[in-house]
Design a protein around this motif. Sequence first.
Motif, PDB file in Angstrom:
ATOM      1  N   THR A   9       0.851  -1.186   0.000  1.00  0.00           N
ATOM      2  CA  THR A   9       0.000   0.000   0.000  1.00  0.00           C
ATOM      3  C   THR A   9       0.888   1.238   0.000  1.00  0.00           C
ATOM      4  OG1 THR A   9      -0.065   0.188   2.396  1.00  0.00           O
ATOM      5  CG2 THR A   9      -1.764  -1.212   1.354  1.00  0.00           C
ATOM      6  N   LEU A  10       0.307   2.388  -0.316  1.00  0.00           N
ATOM      7  CA  LEU A  10       1.062   3.630  -0.304  1.00  0.00           C
ATOM      8  C   LEU A  10       1.644   3.881   1.086  1.00  0.00           C
ATOM      9  CD1 LEU A  10       2.086   6.143  -1.688  1.00  0.00           C
ATOM     10  CD2 LEU A  10      -0.113   7.233  -1.219  1.00  0.00           C
ATOM     11  N   SER A  11       0.884   3.579   2.114  1.00  0.00           N
ATOM     12  CA  SER A  11       1.370   3.749   3.487  1.00  0.00           C
ATOM     13  C   SER A  11       2.584   2.861   3.752  1.00  0.00           C
ATOM     14  CB  SER A  11       0.252   3.425   4.475  1.00  0.00           C
ATOM     15  OG  SER A  11       0.722   3.485   5.790  1.00  0.00           O
ATOM     16  N   GLU A  12       2.565   1.639   3.240  1.00  0.00           N
ATOM     17  CA  GLU A  12       3.701   0.735   3.415  1.00  0.00           C
ATOM     18  C   GLU A  12       4.923   1.243   2.650  1.00  0.00           C
ATOM     19  OE1 GLU A  12       1.689  -3.600   4.173  1.00  0.00           O
ATOM     20  OE2 GLU A  12       1.545  -2.765   2.146  1.00  0.00           O
ATOM     21  N   TYR A  13       4.716   1.793   1.431  1.00  0.00           N
ATOM     22  CA  TYR A  13       5.827   2.393   0.686  1.00  0.00           C
ATOM     23  C   TYR A  13       6.436   3.533   1.487  1.00  0.00           C
ATOM     24  CZ  TYR A  13       4.575   0.101  -3.764  1.00  0.00           C
ATOM     25  OH  TYR A  13       4.332  -0.796  -4.748  1.00  0.00           O
ATOM     26  N   GLU A  14       5.571   4.410   2.019  1.00  0.00           N
ATOM     27  CA  GLU A  14       6.062   5.559   2.792  1.00  0.00           C
ATOM     28  C   GLU A  14       6.840   5.100   4.012  1.00  0.00           C
ATOM     29  OE1 GLU A  14       2.338   7.539   3.349  1.00  0.00           O
ATOM     30  OE2 GLU A  14       2.589   8.753   1.542  1.00  0.00           O
ATOM     31  N   ASP A  15       6.329   4.085   4.725  1.00  0.00           N
ATOM     32  CA  ASP A  15       7.039   3.548   5.891  1.00  0.00           C
ATOM     33  C   ASP A  15       8.396   2.994   5.485  1.00  0.00           C
ATOM     34  OD1 ASP A  15       4.884   4.185   7.513  1.00  0.00           O
ATOM     35  OD2 ASP A  15       4.095   2.129   7.580  1.00  0.00           O
ATOM     36  N   LEU A  16       8.438   2.280   4.360  1.00  0.00           N
ATOM     37  CA  LEU A  16       9.695   1.726   3.860  1.00  0.00           C
ATOM     38  C   LEU A  16      10.697   2.839   3.579  1.00  0.00           C
ATOM     39  CD1 LEU A  16      11.382  -0.658   2.778  1.00  0.00           C
ATOM     40  CD2 LEU A  16      10.266  -0.290   0.577  1.00  0.00           C
ATOM     41  N   LEU A  17      10.251   3.906   2.937  1.00  0.00           N
ATOM     42  CA  LEU A  17      11.144   5.021   2.627  1.00  0.00           C
ATOM     43  C   LEU A  17      11.655   5.684   3.904  1.00  0.00           C
ATOM     44  CD1 LEU A  17       9.258   6.566  -0.414  1.00  0.00           C
ATOM     45  CD2 LEU A  17      11.394   5.270  -0.454  1.00  0.00           C
ATOM     46  N   ARG A  18      10.759   5.918   4.870  1.00  0.00           N
ATOM     47  CA  ARG A  18      11.176   6.546   6.138  1.00  0.00           C
ATOM     48  C   ARG A  18      12.189   5.675   6.871  1.00  0.00           C
ATOM     49  NH1 ARG A  18       5.897   8.718   6.413  1.00  0.00           N
ATOM     50  NH2 ARG A  18       5.029   6.842   7.287  1.00  0.00           N
ATOM     51  N   LEU A  19      11.909   4.383   6.966  1.00  0.00           N
ATOM     52  CA  LEU A  19      12.811   3.484   7.691  1.00  0.00           C
ATOM     53  C   LEU A  19      14.157   3.362   6.983  1.00  0.00           C
ATOM     54  CD1 LEU A  19      10.307   0.686   8.722  1.00  0.00           C
ATOM     55  CD2 LEU A  19      11.450   2.311  10.232  1.00  0.00           C
ATOM     56  N   GLY A  20      14.143   3.295   5.661  1.00  0.00           N
ATOM     57  CA  GLY A  20      15.398   3.207   4.908  1.00  0.00           C
ATOM     58  C   GLY A  20      16.266   4.423   5.131  1.00  0.00           C
ATOM     59  N   ARG A  21      15.644   5.610   5.082  1.00  0.00           N
ATOM     60  CA  ARG A  21      16.403   6.839   5.318  1.00  0.00           C
ATOM     61  C   ARG A  21      16.872   6.909   6.762  1.00  0.00           C
ATOM     62  NH1 ARG A  21      12.103   9.010   2.536  1.00  0.00           N
ATOM     63  NH2 ARG A  21      11.401  10.037   4.427  1.00  0.00           N
ATOM     64  N   ALA A  22      16.004   6.536   7.708  1.00  0.00           N
ATOM     65  CA  ALA A  22      16.365   6.607   9.129  1.00  0.00           C
ATOM     66  C   ALA A  22      17.556   5.707   9.453  1.00  0.00           C
ATOM     67  CB  ALA A  22      15.164   6.226  10.003  1.00  0.00           C
ATOM     68  N   HIS A  23      17.679   4.596   8.733  1.00  0.00           N
ATOM     69  CA  HIS A  23      18.777   3.658   8.982  1.00  0.00           C
ATOM     70  C   HIS A  23      19.925   3.821   8.002  1.00  0.00           C
ATOM     71  CE1 HIS A  23      16.919   1.419  12.223  1.00  0.00           C
ATOM     72  NE2 HIS A  23      15.781   1.499  11.575  1.00  0.00           N
ATOM     73  N   GLY A  24      19.865   4.850   7.143  1.00  0.00           N
ATOM     74  CA  GLY A  24      20.964   5.146   6.231  1.00  0.00           C
ATOM     75  C   GLY A  24      21.188   4.102   5.143  1.00  0.00           C
ATOM     76  N   LEU A  25      20.129   3.436   4.691  1.00  0.00           N
ATOM     77  CA  LEU A  25      20.282   2.426   3.646  1.00  0.00           C
ATOM     78  C   LEU A  25      20.497   3.086   2.287  1.00  0.00           C
ATOM     79  CD1 LEU A  25      17.388  -0.016   4.606  1.00  0.00           C
ATOM     80  CD2 LEU A  25      19.805  -0.201   5.186  1.00  0.00           C
ATOM     81  N   ASP A  26      21.252   2.422   1.416  1.00  0.00           N
ATOM     82  CA  ASP A  26      21.444   2.885   0.043  1.00  0.00           C
ATOM     83  C   ASP A  26      20.326   2.360  -0.855  1.00  0.00           C
ATOM     84  OD1 ASP A  26      23.826   4.233   0.609  1.00  0.00           O
ATOM     85  OD2 ASP A  26      24.990   2.400   0.330  1.00  0.00           O
ATOM     86  N   ALA A  27      19.926   1.099  -0.640  1.00  0.00           N
ATOM     87  CA  ALA A  27      18.910   0.473  -1.477  1.00  0.00           C
ATOM     88  C   ALA A  27      18.325  -0.720  -0.725  1.00  0.00           C
ATOM     89  CB  ALA A  27      19.507   0.009  -2.794  1.00  0.00           C
ATOM     90  N   VAL A  28      17.142  -1.142  -1.173  1.00  0.00           N
ATOM     91  CA  VAL A  28      16.509  -2.328  -0.600  1.00  0.00           C
ATOM     92  C   VAL A  28      15.661  -2.979  -1.694  1.00  0.00           C
ATOM     93  CG1 VAL A  28      14.445  -1.133   0.264  1.00  0.00           C
ATOM     94  CG2 VAL A  28      15.211  -3.208   1.386  1.00  0.00           C
ATOM     95  N   ARG A  29      15.526  -4.297  -1.634  1.00  0.00           N
ATOM     96  CA  ARG A  29      14.686  -5.043  -2.572  1.00  0.00           C
ATOM     97  C   ARG A  29      13.735  -5.921  -1.777  1.00  0.00           C
ATOM     98  NH1 ARG A  29      16.015  -7.593  -8.111  1.00  0.00           N
ATOM     99  NH2 ARG A  29      13.900  -8.127  -8.626  1.00  0.00           N
ATOM    100  N   ILE A  30      12.457  -5.856  -2.156  1.00  0.00           N
ATOM    101  CA  ILE A  30      11.430  -6.711  -1.558  1.00  0.00           C
ATOM    102  C   ILE A  30      10.888  -7.583  -2.680  1.00  0.00           C
ATOM    103  CG2 ILE A  30       9.164  -6.781  -0.461  1.00  0.00           C
ATOM    104  CD1 ILE A  30       9.814  -4.054   0.753  1.00  0.00           C
ATOM    105  N   GLN A  31      10.770  -8.882  -2.404  1.00  0.00           N
ATOM    106  CA  GLN A  31      10.269  -9.786  -3.427  1.00  0.00           C
ATOM    107  C   GLN A  31       9.190 -10.658  -2.825  1.00  0.00           C
ATOM    108  OE1 GLN A  31      13.327 -11.507  -5.686  1.00  0.00           O
ATOM    109  NE2 GLN A  31      11.939 -12.568  -7.053  1.00  0.00           N
TER     110      GLN A  31
END
Length: 155
Positions: A9-31
Amino acid sequence: MAHRNVPLTLSEYEDLLRLGRAHGLDAVRIQRGDWSLDVNFAPGPAASTPAGDTLRTEGAEPPAPVQATPADTATHAVVAPVAGIVHLTAAPGEPALVAVGDKIAAGTTVAVIEAMKMMTNIDSERDGMIAEVLVAAGDMVAPGQPLFLIREVAA
């Protein structure tokens, strides 16, 4: 029960983006089966206008574009020390402990986590301003999960 490939969902995308930035990730893949999502967190100075993070999916209809701002180097996460249910008020019916824009001092209680009928106050370790609330009242949280973003402010 048959497994369905359902995009986030859009909310899940937003959460993923916030968490990735908060933890300093460069990239992530979900399958999930034949559906996949690649998120590349766009680097860039905080002073520039962000072009947005890149979302690419395969095997599903493309989601609506999601814009995200680059991580602010002067922003720090308040994380959950334990698993449990997050409460944003001191007691039912009371106002939120903190809200976006509130200036707080180190030691300010920003949330309470309930685990096995035990209540744990979640206190900020830093002075600053509440920049973002990353959880909703009643959410189940895991240890280490970011709950709030605190932005440093000039004295």
